[in-house]
Design a protein around this motif. Structure first.
Motif, PDB file in Angstrom:
ATOM      1  N   ARG A 101      49.771  39.101  38.857  1.00 32.57           N
ATOM      2  CA  ARG A 101      49.660  40.547  38.668  1.00 32.57           C
ATOM      3  C   ARG A 101      50.965  41.269  39.003  1.00 32.57           C
ATOM      4  NH1 ARG A 101      45.167  41.694  41.582  1.00 32.57           N
ATOM      5  NH2 ARG A 101      43.741  41.916  39.813  1.00 32.57           N
ATOM      6  N   SER A 102      51.759  40.730  39.905  1.00 35.65           N
ATOM      7  CA  SER A 102      53.001  41.396  40.312  1.00 35.65           C
ATOM      8  C   SER A 102      54.000  41.515  39.164  1.00 35.65           C
ATOM      9  CB  SER A 102      53.660  40.641  41.461  1.00 35.65           C
ATOM     10  OG  SER A 102      54.022  39.329  41.075  1.00 35.65           O
ATOM     11  N   GLN A 103      53.776  40.800  38.061  1.00 29.71           N
ATOM     12  CA  GLN A 103      54.709  40.841  36.935  1.00 29.71           C
ATOM     13  C   GLN A 103      54.404  41.965  35.944  1.00 29.71           C
ATOM     14  OE1 GLN A 103      54.426  36.807  35.386  1.00 29.71           O
ATOM     15  NE2 GLN A 103      56.049  36.114  36.758  1.00 29.71           N
ATOM     16  N   PHE A 104      53.294  42.661  36.137  1.00 33.01           N
ATOM     17  CA  PHE A 104      52.951  43.718  35.193  1.00 33.01           C
ATOM     18  C   PHE A 104      53.825  44.949  35.407  1.00 33.01           C
ATOM     19  CE2 PHE A 104      49.308  41.103  34.618  1.00 33.01           C
ATOM     20  CZ  PHE A 104      48.734  41.465  33.407  1.00 33.01           C
ATOM     21  N   ALA A 107      53.046  48.802  37.062  1.00 32.73           N
ATOM     22  CA  ALA A 107      52.189  48.064  37.981  1.00 32.73           C
ATOM     23  C   ALA A 107      50.743  48.502  37.850  1.00 32.73           C
ATOM     24  CB  ALA A 107      52.681  48.265  39.411  1.00 32.73           C
ATOM     25  N   THR A 108      49.838  47.594  38.162  1.00 34.24           N
ATOM     26  CA  THR A 108      48.408  47.891  38.133  1.00 34.24           C
ATOM     27  C   THR A 108      47.853  47.807  39.553  1.00 34.24           C
ATOM     28  OG1 THR A 108      47.688  45.601  37.848  1.00 34.24           O
ATOM     29  CG2 THR A 108      48.281  46.827  35.860  1.00 34.24           C
ATOM     30  N   ASP A 109      46.650  48.346  39.725  1.00 37.05           N
ATOM     31  CA  ASP A 109      45.982  48.235  41.020  1.00 37.05           C
ATOM     32  C   ASP A 109      45.629  46.784  41.303  1.00 37.05           C
ATOM     33  OD1 ASP A 109      46.102  50.961  41.349  1.00 37.05           O
ATOM     34  OD2 ASP A 109      44.086  51.327  40.555  1.00 37.05           O
ATOM     35  N   GLY A 110      45.461  46.482  42.580  1.00 34.11           N
ATOM     36  CA  GLY A 110      45.030  45.143  42.954  1.00 34.11           C
ATOM     37  C   GLY A 110      46.100  44.391  43.712  1.00 34.11           C
ATOM     38  N   LEU A 111      45.692  43.284  44.306  1.00 34.53           N
ATOM     39  CA  LEU A 111      46.598  42.435  45.077  1.00 34.53           C
ATOM     40  C   LEU A 111      47.734  41.949  44.185  1.00 34.53           C
ATOM     41  CD1 LEU A 111      46.964  41.115  47.885  1.00 34.53           C
ATOM     42  CD2 LEU A 111      45.664  39.164  47.001  1.00 34.53           C
ATOM     43  N   GLN A 112      48.953  42.118  44.642  1.00 35.88           N
ATOM     44  CA  GLN A 112      50.112  41.797  43.819  1.00 35.88           C
ATOM     45  C   GLN A 112      50.508  40.327  43.947  1.00 35.88           C
ATOM     46  OE1 GLN A 112      51.589  44.200  41.584  1.00 35.88           O
ATOM     47  NE2 GLN A 112      49.569  45.032  42.145  1.00 35.88           N
ATOM     48  N   PRO A 239      49.185  52.011  28.965  1.00 34.01           N
ATOM     49  CA  PRO A 239      49.232  52.619  30.301  1.00 34.01           C
ATOM     50  C   PRO A 239      48.926  54.114  30.231  1.00 34.01           C
ATOM     51  CG  PRO A 239      51.075  51.125  30.002  1.00 34.01           C
ATOM     52  CD  PRO A 239      50.408  51.236  28.668  1.00 34.01           C
ATOM     53  N   GLY A 240      48.081  54.574  31.132  1.00 33.60           N
ATOM     54  CA  GLY A 240      47.723  55.982  31.179  1.00 33.60           C
ATOM     55  C   GLY A 240      46.531  56.364  30.331  1.00 33.60           C
ATOM     56  N   ARG A 353      43.943  46.400  34.739  1.00 31.76           N
ATOM     57  CA  ARG A 353      43.625  45.800  36.026  1.00 31.76           C
ATOM     58  C   ARG A 353      44.522  44.612  36.363  1.00 31.76           C
ATOM     59  NH1 ARG A 353      38.890  47.205  38.399  1.00 31.76           N
ATOM     60  NH2 ARG A 353      39.932  46.220  40.176  1.00 31.76           N
ATOM     61  N   GLY A 354      45.416  44.273  35.466  1.00 38.01           N
ATOM     62  CA  GLY A 354      46.353  43.193  35.749  1.00 38.01           C
ATOM     63  C   GLY A 354      45.724  41.820  35.802  1.00 38.01           C
ATOM     64  N   TYR A 355      44.771  41.560  34.903  1.00 37.26           N
ATOM     65  CA  TYR A 355      44.077  40.278  34.879  1.00 37.26           C
ATOM     66  C   TYR A 355      44.667  39.337  33.820  1.00 37.26           C
ATOM     67  CZ  TYR A 355      40.292  42.449  37.643  1.00 37.26           C
ATOM     68  OH  TYR A 355      39.550  43.078  38.617  1.00 37.26           O
TER      69      TYR A 355
END
Length: 369
Positions: A101-104, A107-112, A239-240, A353-355
């Protein structure tokens, strides 16, 4: 964060190589170099929690209740499960849906998570199908609901997580109620004494500290099963853009993926030197087909052999030797493909959500004279 802080000495003793995230729930991942084994050692396996770790004790008095849309509600002890049902072992990759997820960007919510929220283990237990069939599912049963004693931090009245499975997956032969991991009793940090093993599904579906399974006539709506939690949009979103939960669907299959585990980012090699590049590739419900390597930032690709894995849900090793004839930066990339033709993308397919980030990994190093 007293509960989390109380767990840190144990975690650092049992898993000294893991990076612990600075948040209330206990979450940690290994450096990629620690994942360079066919079977990931328990002390190198990532940890994912949505709430407080429950107090378990020795587990001898643990029970599992089967109820809901069944003809014969039952309560099982661990000993009863072992005695009544066949014990089986399934080797499978467990990956958090938010891995990478840290690569999005944005950034998105959630553990990076970086890229280490994944591992491959041998899971031993009994088939969920056998346990459910003993209880006699009613025709109305379409989904399982899984329950555990972990609670949200600061909200002891609320479950931290309550996921479920469609009946087809619950009755699939690879889906287990597991009590062992890598031939050891299932550690508490990994859901012991009982957890769900649902190969190909995201880690959220592998409910830990399992103490109840209830069959439901509708898709389960427990904690982290609603809204956009562990769900992907059914069409691309920007995004947005406003989010409508009705346009999201539960993640039931992890995408094809690969991970270079040796060398590690920042490597150096000499001009003319032969460097062994190795790692693993895996897929969800659709079998893995091939892996390619590139040493020129994706301008060209060369297929590399895949070694056999321990079954259809285990990851498979790949290795190749590469060399460089001039000094300078070197980018090595691996790209996996499944039998349906799905391939890892060069760029992230963004979602809110960065999944399920299966972007091609870029390993950066230097060639020196």
């Amino acid at each position: 964060m007293p509960h989390r802080l109380a767990e840190l000495p144990l975690l650092r003793r049992l898993k000294p190589g893991l990076h612990v995230y600075d948040e209330e729930a206990l979450n940690a991942e290994p450096a990629i170099g620690l994942l360079d084994q066919q079977i990931t050692p328990i002390d190198s396996f990532f940890i994912r929690n949505n709430g407080e770790l429950p107090e378990i004790g020795d587990g001898h008095d643990w029970t599992l209740t089967i109820d809901g849309e069944v003809e014969r509600p039952t309560v099982w002890t661990l000993a009863g499960l072992r005695q009544r049902f066949e014990t089986v072992t399934v080797t499978a990759v467990l990956e958090c849906a938010g891995n990478g997820r840290s690569q999005f960007s944005p950034a998105t919510d959630g553990l990076q998570w970086r890229l280490g929220a994944v591992g491959c283990a041998r899971w031993t237990g009994v088939r969920l199908a056998d346990v459910l069939e003993h209880a006699g599912p009613k025709p109305s049963a379409v989904y399982t609901a899984h329950y555990a004693p972990d609670r949200q931090i600061g909200k002891p009245e609320k479950a931290a997580l309550s996921r479920g499975l469609p009946m087809a997956k619950a009755l699939a032969p690879e889906t287990l109620i597991a009590f062992a991991m890598n031939d050891e009793p299932l550690p508490r940090l990994h859901g012991g004494p009982l957890r769900i093993v649902a190969p190909g599904y995201p880690g959220s579906a592998w409910q830990k500290w399992l103490d109840r399974i209830s069959l439901r006539p509708v898709e389960h709506d427990g904690e982290k099963m609603r809204g956009t939690d562990y769900r992907m949009p059914i069409r691309p979103l920007q995004p947005g853009e406003a989010l409508d939960p009705a346009n999201f669907t539960v993640i039931t299959d992890m995408p094809v993926k690969s991970l270079i585990t040796t060398p590690v980012d920042g490597f150096t090699m000499k001009v003319g030197e032969r460097l062994t590049v190795g790692g693993f590739a895996w897929s969800g419900a659709i079998p893995l087909a091939s892996v390619e390597l590139s040493c020129d930032s994706g301008e060209s690709w060369q297929e590399v052999p895949l070694q056999p894995g321990e079954g259809p849900f285990a990851w498979r090793r790949f290795e190749a030797e590469v060399s460089a004839d001039q000094a300078g930066p070197l980018v090595i990339m691996a790209r996996a493909r499944d039998v349906a033709g799905n391939c890892q993308p060069l760029e992230i397919a963004w979602n809110p959500r960065g999944y399920c980030n299966n972007q091609v990994q870029r390993l950066r190093g230097s060639v020196v004279a």
